[in-house]
Enzyme design. Structure first.
Site, PDB file in Angstrom:
ATOM      1  N   GLY A 129      31.958  32.562   2.123  1.00 14.88           N
ATOM      2  CA  GLY A 129      32.350  33.816   1.475  1.00 14.88           C
ATOM      3  C   GLY A 129      33.761  34.216   1.833  1.00 14.88           C
ATOM      4  CE1 TYR A 130      35.891  32.060   5.179  1.00 12.90           C
ATOM      5  CE2 TYR A 130      37.102  30.159   4.373  1.00 12.90           C
ATOM      6  CZ  TYR A 130      36.409  30.798   5.381  1.00 12.90           C
ATOM      7  OH  TYR A 130      36.242  30.173   6.577  1.00 12.90           O
ATOM      8  CB  SER A 131      37.228  33.622  -3.404  1.00  9.96           C
ATOM      9  OG  SER A 131      37.890  32.443  -3.035  1.00  9.96           O
ATOM     10  CB  SER A 163      30.548  26.704  -4.615  1.00  7.75           C
ATOM     11  OG  SER A 163      31.706  26.761  -5.398  1.00  7.75           O
ATOM     12  CD  GLU A 245      35.428  22.217   2.521  1.00 10.32           C
ATOM     13  OE1 GLU A 245      34.741  21.629   3.376  1.00 10.32           O
ATOM     14  OE2 GLU A 245      34.958  22.795   1.533  1.00 10.32           O
TER      15      GLU A 245
END
Lengths: 391, 392
Positions: A129-131, A163, A245
């Site tokens: 959960g970044y964006s 995602s 990543e």
């Protein structure tokens, strides 16, 4: 300089290929793909497959022995990623690449003891959960808040472009704990149990046909023990494992697969018609694609070689990801060109070629141009951090 | 697998680079371009003293035992410094050709002298038709007495003015590959030369052979058995030019970066503009792709394994990307680099000369296309998957 694999590396590649040929058969391919929800494989199959990766020892192969890992070099990990991508196998995502590496680097002993033994077995799925709606390329602009309250933090806000959130056991969530400072300060990182009250997931259909998610946090209580790293210094955690990543995402397996698939199609005998491969223009295009695919392959193993030597490539990782994804897009575009009048036929249509995969990927891979560092953002990163050009 | 330079290789590359950066001033390099021989004999002697002229030869022939891969690192550095030298004519072509095909007596007579920078040997392969296929060789080699007679014209002969001798390829039979190599002294009666005026730093010549008579001992290798050796020479040249192109690209990038960081317009360094940054990121990407492909091509050649695929990929990519890089470099510089006293122009010329040498990009993509039709396994690389036929 030694471009040949060692006997051990060659044997490992053969082992992974044998595993994948056994597990990702055409029958499995036909039975478990879910182009609607997932874009590729059904969530259940992905989760079951990840457990198989764990049982085979592939998830922890590069981890240090203290966490139960195999301590294999990055060359071996690159071989594994390469073959996984070539076979289009599920499960190679943040749940086994980014999250465990970030956890090992920044997590508390309690967090590691709780989560790593389950991650290494392939039991956990994660979303990152970044964006947010207002925090895309400018990630530090995130607005989701986490407010300390006794032994807990209370998280409120909305994460976008999340995602695999629908199949996640845990969220790896960045939220703002101090709104007063400069925007890179005051962010903290939390492990959020997705079964917590107040977590809500909504769906957005993508133009590729599959479903993406947004995650809402409404007063979600997270114990202080699930804070990763130091409070207000979460930006370090966000950036800390991102190179790993990117290295995994820069694997050349996908472009190898795309190329081989086109080559097979162009070489196929056709009743009474010329094979595309007999056309000099097609040969020239295939030669060009082969060179591009080889470049992407070399760049990925160059990166692995730097890591294996104990060096810490930074912008090189961004560069390798850019190259892999640009080459993949080139394959998409050339693929449509080579398919000629059949190009627009979609999966499931009568007369669709290659299961309609080329057309699906032409839409799907559009995300390569913006996700995990868009093409142009990556060029900025390379120019500024790699080449030292001023901001 | 390890796609990085080991310590010895990194040291060779560093040494070569620092030599190439300081051996000649840009003004001297331009001056040399106007001379008949095109290179500085003193600089070549220094290079020989460092072991570069004998880099790929065995100890027994005065070599330094570096190997072809290490030679490619030296060639990259020379490209980066725009240093003209007979390293192609005398080492990559003549010396290596003798090493592979020559008799013990020929090797003994020549290789130690080449390695010492004393003897200079070149090859005469290509002809006015320009093609690199065996069928395009028309120069005739006929039996004459106990020896041979040569008649024909050769083009793009490197350093023919300075060379003591050249190894000439000629037709000795009707089938395309009935080709023979002869060692011809530069002063043999019937040899005539004309210097070509060409872009880039190499001294290229037209050489005409008019009934040039040679003894039986002029034969290099077996009569009629030349082509495999020449094909290998062309691959070697292409692999080395790929490395040189990377050096040319690196120099162009370095010049452009330092300009973009210091040139101020609109009150900002122009390197802070995204339009410039994206150009720079793209050329840096292409430079590394070309470098990795060139490393692979030269390492593969050095290993003695078939290298046609790897060399074709390296030269096709570098031949296209590195001249393009120099054009972007000029675009970022603007007018300043249009003047001859700005060093970028050296690389602008050298890039197009290097891309055309030993086969241009199209030539090498055609070679890949031949593999595609005749040897799909090699086209797809050393360790291919089974084709995913269940989708086809």
């Amino acid at each position: 300089m030694d471009l040949e694999p060692t006997a051990e590396e060659a044997a490992f590649r053969a082992e992974v290929r044998a595993f994948l040929k056994r597990e990702v058969t055409p029958e499995v391919w036909a039975a478990h793909r879910d182009l609607g929800e997932q874009g590729m494989w059904s969530p259940d199959f992905t989760k079951a497959f990840r457990r198989k990766l764990g049982a085979a020892g592939y998830i922890g192969m590069g981890w240090p022995a203290q966490y139960g890992g195999g301590g294999r070099s990055r060359i071996f990990q690159a071989i594994f990623w390469d073959e996984m991508e070539y076979f289009r196998a599920p499960g190679l995502d943040r749940s086994i690449t980014y999250v465990p590496n970030a956890l090992m680097a920044f997590g508390t002993e309690q967090q590691k003891a709780m989560l790593l033994p389950r991650i290494i077995k392939g039991e956990l799925s994660w979303f990152v959960g970044y964006s947010e709606a207002e925090a895309g390329s400018d990630l530090a602009n995130m607005k989701t808040r986490a407010v300390a309250d006794g032994d807990d933090f209370v998280i409120t806000g909305q994460k976008m472009f999340s995602s695999d959130a629908h199949m996640a056991d845990y969220g790896w969530v960045a939220a703002r704990t101090d709104p007063s400072g400069p925007k890179h300060k005051g962010i903290s990182l939390f492990i959020v149990d997705m079964r917590s009250p107040g977590v809500k997931i909504t769906k957005y259909p993508t133009l590729a046909g599959w479903t993406h998610h947004a995650v809402y946090f409404d007063q979600v209580r997270v114990p202080r023990s699930m804070l990763v790293g130091t409070q207000d210094e979460g930006w370090k955690v966000v950036m800390g494992a991102i190179d790993f990543e990117r290295a995994a995402l820069s694997s050349p397996g996908l472009v190898g697969y795309q190329f081989d698939r086109l080559l097979a199609w162009c070489s196929k005998d056709r009743d009474g018609a010329d094979r595309p491969i007999d056309d000099p223009l097609v040969q020239d295009e295939l030669a060009r694609l082969a060179i591009e695919a080889e470049g992407a392959r070399l760049m990925s193993y160059w990166l692995a070689s730097l890591h294996a030597r104990g060096l810490m490539p930074q912008h090189e990782t961004s560069l390798a990801l850019l190259v892999k994804r640009e080459v993949s897009r080139r394959m998409d575009i050339s693929g449509l060109d080579l398919l000629g009048p059949h190009a627009p036929l979609r999966a499931g249509s009568p007369h669709a070629q290659l299961d309609g995969e080329v057309e699906v990927e032409y839409r799907d891979h559009l995300y390569f141009q913006f996700a995990a560092g868009g093409f142009d953002i990556t060029r900025n990163v390379v120019a500024q951090r790699g080449l030292g050009l001023p901001r | 697998m390890d796609i990085t330079l080991n310590e010895d290789q990194a040291l060779i590359a560093e040494t070569a680079k620092s030599f190439a950066q300081s051996a000649l001033t840009p003004a001297r390099i331009r001056e040399l371009e106007e001379t008949e021989n095109g290179f500085d004999a003193g600089v070549w002697r220094e290079m020989a003293q460092m072991g570069w002229a004998g880099a790929p030869f065995p100890d027994a022939f005065g070599g330094s035992g570096f190997g072809l891969f290490e030679l490619s690192l030296i060639v990259e550095a020379l490209g980066q410094g725009a240093i003209p030298s007979p390293i192609y004519s005398s080492v990559v072509e003549g010396g290596m050709l003798l090493l592979e095909a020559g008799s013990e007596a020929q090797k003994k007579a020549w290789l130690p002298r080449i390695a010492a920078g004393e003897g200079l040997l070149t090859t005469a392969i290509t002809e006015p038709a320009g093609g690199l296929a065996p069928g395009q060789i028309r120069t005739e080699i006929a039996r004459a007495g106990n020896g041979f007679a040569i008649n024909g014209t050769k083009l793009f002969v490197r350093d023919a003015g300075a060379a003591e001798a050249m190894i000439c390829l000629g037709r000795s039979g009707l089938r395309p590959e009935d080709l023979t190599l002869l060692l011809v002294p530069g002063d043999a009666p019937g040899v005539a030369r004309r210097r070509l005026k060409a872009a880039g730093g190499e001294a290229l010549w037209e050489v005409t052979f008019s009934n040039v008579r040679l003894g039986a001992d002029a034969l290099v290798g077996e009569a009629g058995g030349a082509w495999p050796h020449v094909a290998q020479l062309l691959l070697r040249g292409a692999a080395m030019k790929s490395a040189e192109l990377v050096g040319i690209g690196q120099a162009s990038l370095d010049l452009t970066l330092s300009y973009a960081k210091t040139r101020v317009q609109f009150a900002r360094p122009i390197g802070s503009f995204q339009g410039v940054q994206h150009h720079m990121a793209n050329v840096y990407r292409d430079l590394w792709l070309c470098r990795l492909l060139a490393w692979q091509a030269n390492a593969r050649l050095a290993s003695g394994k078939p290298a046609g695929r790897e060399v074709a990929m390296a030269k096709a990519k570098a031949g296209e990307c590195m001249p393009a890089l120099t054009r972007i470099a000029h675009q970022v510089h603007g007018a300043i680099a249009y003047y001859r006293d700005y060093p970028l122009e050296l690389y602008y010329h050298r890039a197009i000369a290097a891309q055309s040498a030993y086969g241009d990009a199209g030539h090498h993509r055609r070679a890949l296309a031949r593999l595609l039709r005749e040897d799909l396994g090699r086209f797809r690389g050393e360790d291919p998957h089974e084709l995913p036929v269940h989708h086809v």
